[in-house]
Design an enzyme around this catalytic site. Sequence first.
Site, PDB file in Angstrom:
ATOM      1  N   VAL A  52       0.838  -1.202   0.000  1.00 36.82           N
ATOM      2  CA  VAL A  52       0.000   0.000   0.000  1.00 36.82           C
ATOM      3  C   VAL A  52       0.874   1.253   0.000  1.00 36.82           C
ATOM      4  CG1 VAL A  52      -1.761   1.299   1.268  1.00 36.82           C
ATOM      5  CG2 VAL A  52      -1.887  -1.198   1.171  1.00 36.82           C
ATOM      6  N   CYS A  53       1.993   1.190   0.719  1.00 33.86           N
ATOM      7  CA  CYS A  53       2.838   2.379   0.904  1.00 33.86           C
ATOM      8  C   CYS A  53       3.263   3.064  -0.398  1.00 33.86           C
ATOM      9  CB  CYS A  53       4.062   2.032   1.746  1.00 33.86           C
ATOM     10  SG  CYS A  53       3.660   1.514   3.428  1.00 33.86           S
TER      11      CYS A  53
END
Length: 199
Positions: A52-53
């Site tokens: 996700v980062c």
Amino acid sequence: MISGPNCLRVGQLAPDFSATAVYDQEFKTLKLSDLKNKYIVLFFYPLDFTFVCPTEITAFSDKYNAFSELNTEVLGVSVDSEYSHLAWLQTDRESGGLGDLSYPLVSDLKKEISAAYNVLNSDGVALRGLFIIDPKGIIQYSTINNLEFGRSVEETLRVLQAIQYVQSHPDEVCPANWKPGDKTMNPDPIKSKNYFAAA
């Protein structure tokens, strides 16, 4: 090195810090208080080389010009080393990397910054905390997500615009979902009726 209160709330002074950051493929010492007279979007993310980062980090970079036009600096922070940041920046986006970013990534290897901003979880990584700090160093907005879902860059930009509007128009407040150009209201029992009558 870090200084600041143990319990942070909106309206308080943001804890200052000095740390190594990676920007433009170089290691640089970054001190938060050196960015005085600017708004700051300070966001924490769990770890480099995750999933996700990179979607959040690159989304902030893609919108960097919009933040810059609002006299705002963006800073990303994780508990990884500056060497990990650099390696991730040198990995292209198609391979899950970041490529070139328009703002610095800060190394919080000692976890002091994450602890000062109360985003460090029991596993020793930062939750997805985000803080908007005004030019006086005051926290105007904060939000913390759990690890599994990302944040909205568009909503961050909208909130920043609302903060700047009410700071430059102290007799007005911004209603829900306000965007630049929308009606505001006067926080007065009588005058606010003008807004509600037109809504």
